[in-house]
Design an enzyme around this catalytic site. Structure first.
Site, PDB file in Angstrom:
ATOM      1  N   LYS A   1      54.060  42.654  34.366  1.00 30.49           N
ATOM      2  CA  LYS A   1      55.136  42.581  33.365  1.00 30.49           C
ATOM      3  C   LYS A   1      55.906  43.891  33.310  1.00 30.49           C
ATOM      4  CE  LYS A   1      52.459  40.148  29.961  1.00 30.49           C
ATOM      5  NZ  LYS A   1      51.557  41.202  29.511  1.00 30.49           N
TER       6      LYS A   1
ATOM      7  N   ARG B   1      42.745  38.516  40.459  1.00 32.07           N
ATOM      8  CA  ARG B   1      44.135  38.258  40.056  1.00 32.07           C
ATOM      9  C   ARG B   1      44.864  37.512  41.160  1.00 32.07           C
ATOM     10  NH1 ARG B   1      46.330  42.057  36.436  1.00 32.07           N
ATOM     11  NH2 ARG B   1      48.415  41.742  37.255  1.00 32.07           N
TER      12      ARG B   1
ATOM     13  N   GLU C   1      49.400  40.111  26.137  1.00 28.53           N
ATOM     14  CA  GLU C   1      50.030  41.125  25.318  1.00 28.53           C
ATOM     15  C   GLU C   1      51.523  40.776  25.314  1.00 28.53           C
ATOM     16  OE1 GLU C   1      49.381  45.073  26.835  1.00 28.53           O
ATOM     17  OE2 GLU C   1      50.797  45.863  25.352  1.00 28.53           O
TER      18      GLU C   1
END
Ligand code: ATP
Ligand code: MG
Length: 551
Positions: free
Chosen positions: A273, A263, A37
């Site tokens: 982010k 992750r 994104e």
């Protein structure tokens, strides 16, 4: 790709799945994608996903797409779109075909939403956010149906069209899937598919005032692109149910299977982010590419190489186990690379003056290898003169035998030059040494003293009249705690994460290129920062010579 990338390793679970699928001819070739994104800069966690997706495509001669899942116009920006492309390419990967955007599919996504409404599987809901939350229930309590759940199909179609035409204000209503308000999976309790946002989108500008939600968009985009293996991190495990439900109820060209892996978490830093943007927005760091940031741009500015980051992603592997990787693992990768590939140079970070009293005449031009084991890297010229800088920590008036540097009355070798002996010092009013006086032995260039004197220590130096003044930025961990609490970031920051030193670099460094790595002998690996130039050298310390992350 470097040799390290090719090293043979046991196959991880995703490779095993792909090999089975190819063998069973479930797929004749594979297609993966990296779907960021564009709401911030990529971090090293994304590097793991990039290396996995692009790496698999390369290994199995398939394709990998780069697709921006751009469904949040207010948080996204063209600058993030650009930085992400730059980072993927810097890591050494190239996507197949053109860059893709989920927003390219907004028209199709809208049609799929209409299809769901026509099947009685989606409805326009006018509950406000608070009511929606209350109706949804909790993990221990089933949800309640929205009063709008049974609106007739024709009415829903008309209302959704009114949403699209901008006839309702933001937040007034949403389009929801009609699934199961009693599902143990919260994401299945009639999730929102579309909401109203009068926001300009970086790609579609003001074409739309309704935007599809991430979950609806992500799975359909994968299906449109006929992704064979949709790889994502574990937090999307539950969402897989929703993705499968959506794809089963519309007519798409493929139904990609999703596989989840754990992750990457890294000690003393953050992998989000959203949180990293908080550091940037509050100016706690010098932008997204601050060398202390775990962003790809930060690592690049710090002096990390693409090969070292890829090597790191190999070393950590791909599993379903939650874990937190030690910073030492990352640092070992860059050290292994730079030890072999970076030229050597000398720089003095905390200078004190040495005057060689028996040196007379013109400065000499000495020569030194750029790398001790790689003659092909060539030689550099090193001026030697009467006045030198050495590091303050390399001199003591008195010391025991363990201290193998310069001691008053004793000898030490100057790296790539002569043996010197310290004879006396000058001090200021506070007793700080301001100058060391020494004698050099002209017969010791490149050889031991002829009379059999043993000189054990070697220190680095630069010629004072030839050296370039330089700033050295020495970095430490960004946070004081190994797993910073996202809610108290400010208190967790390490106040000593950046130490600036003013010193001198050997003259050959005047031509250093931004980002090019050097080993400053006995000091660490450094590279020229983008803020530096030939008038003002500024070096970032990429990593110390040895492990320093011990608790
Ligand atoms: P962030 O919270 O940092 O924004 P995200 O998952 O929301 O992370 P996306 O831009 O949606 O960021 O991520 C793109 C891809 O990268 C996704 O497939 C995601 O699973 C993967 N990814 C993100 N963070 C990590 C991580 N720490 N380790 C491995 N993969 C990650
Ligand atoms: Mg995300």
């Amino acid at each position: 790709m470097s040799e390290l990338d090719r090293e043979v390793r046991p196959k991880h679970f995703i490779q095993q799945i792909i090999e089975q699928d190819l063998q069973d001819q479930k797929h004749t070739s594979i297609r993966t994608r990296f779907p960021p994104e564009p709401n911030g800069y990529l971090h090293i966690g994304h590097a793991k996903s990039i290396c996995l997706n692009f790496g698999l495509a390369a290994t199995y001669h398939g394709e990998c797409h780069l697709r921006f899942d751009d469904t949040n116009p207010e948080k996204e920006d063209q600058s993030f779109v650009s930085s992400i492309q730059e980072d993927v390419q810097w890591l050494g990967f190239q996507w197949d075909g053109s860059v893709r955007y989920a927003s390219n599919y907004f028209e199709q996504l809208h049609q799929y939403a209409v299809d769901l409404i026509e099947k009685g599987l989606a409805y326009v809901c006018f509950l406000n956010a608070e009511e929606t939350r209350a109706y949804r229930g909790s993990l221990t309590e089933t949800g309640r149906s929205s009063p709008y759940r049974d609106t007739a199909v024709a009415d829903n179609l008309a209302l959704f069209e009114q949403m699209r035409q901008g006839q309702f204000s933001e937040g007034h209503c949403v389009l929801r899937a009609k699934i199961d308000m009693a599902s143990p999976f919260m994401c299945m309790r009639d999730p929102v598919l579309y909401r109203i946002r009068f926001a300009e989108h970086h790609q579609t500008k003001d074409t739309w005032c309704i935007y599809p939600m991430y979950d609806f968009t992500h799975c359909i985009s994968d299906a449109i692109e006929q992704i064979t293996h949709s790889l994502c991190s574990l937090e999307f495990q539950d969402n897989r149910r929703l993705y499968d439900w959506i794809l089963q109820n519309i007519s798409v060209p493929a139904t990609p299977h999703q596989y989840e892996f754990s992750r990457l978490n890294l000690e003393y830093t953050l992998m989000s982010k959203r949180k990293l943007s908080e550091l940037v927005d509050n100016q706690w760091v010098d932008g997204w590419d601050d060398p202390r940031m775990p962003t790809i741009a930060g690592l690049r500015r710090r002096g990390y190489t693409p090969a070292a980051v890829r090597d790191f992603c190999q070393r950590i592997g791909v599993t379903k186990q939650e874990n937190c990787v030690q910073m030492n693992v990352l640092e070992a990768c860059i050290r292994d690379d730079l030890n072999v590939n970076s030229p050597r140079a000398m720089a003095v970070l905390d200078p004190v003056k040495v005057v060689i009293e028996n040196f007379t005449g013109e400065p000499e031009s000495l020569s030194a290898p750029c790398h001790p084991d790689t003659p092909a890297m060539g030689q550099r010229s090193l001026p030697f003169a009467k006045t030198l800088w050495i590091d303050r920590a390399d001199f003591k008036e008195e010391a025991n035998k363990k201290y193998k540097r310069l001691v008053l009355g004793k000898e030490v070798r100057l790296r790539n030059a002569y043996v010197i002996q310290a004879t006396r010092v000058d001090k200021d009013a506070e007793g700080h040494i301001t100058c060391i006086y020494a004698q050099y032995d002209p017969a010791t260039l490149g050889c031991a003293p002829t009379d059999g004197r043993k000189v054990k220590g070697v220190i680095h130096w630069v010629s004072a009249e030839h050296a370039q003044p330089a700033e050295f930025r020495v970095y430490d961990r960004l946070f004081k705690v190994s797993q910073p609490d996202a809610n108290t970031l400010a208190e967790s920051l390490n106040p000593d994460s950046l130490i600036v030193k003013q010193g001198y670099a050997e003259p050959s460094l005047v031509n250093a290129a931004v980002g090019k790595a050097y080993q400053f002998e006995r000091e660490g690996y450094f590279c020229l920062d983008k803020q530096g130039n030939s008038d003002q050298l500024i070096f970032n310390r990429t990593v110390a010579l040895r492990e320093s992350w011990t608790d």
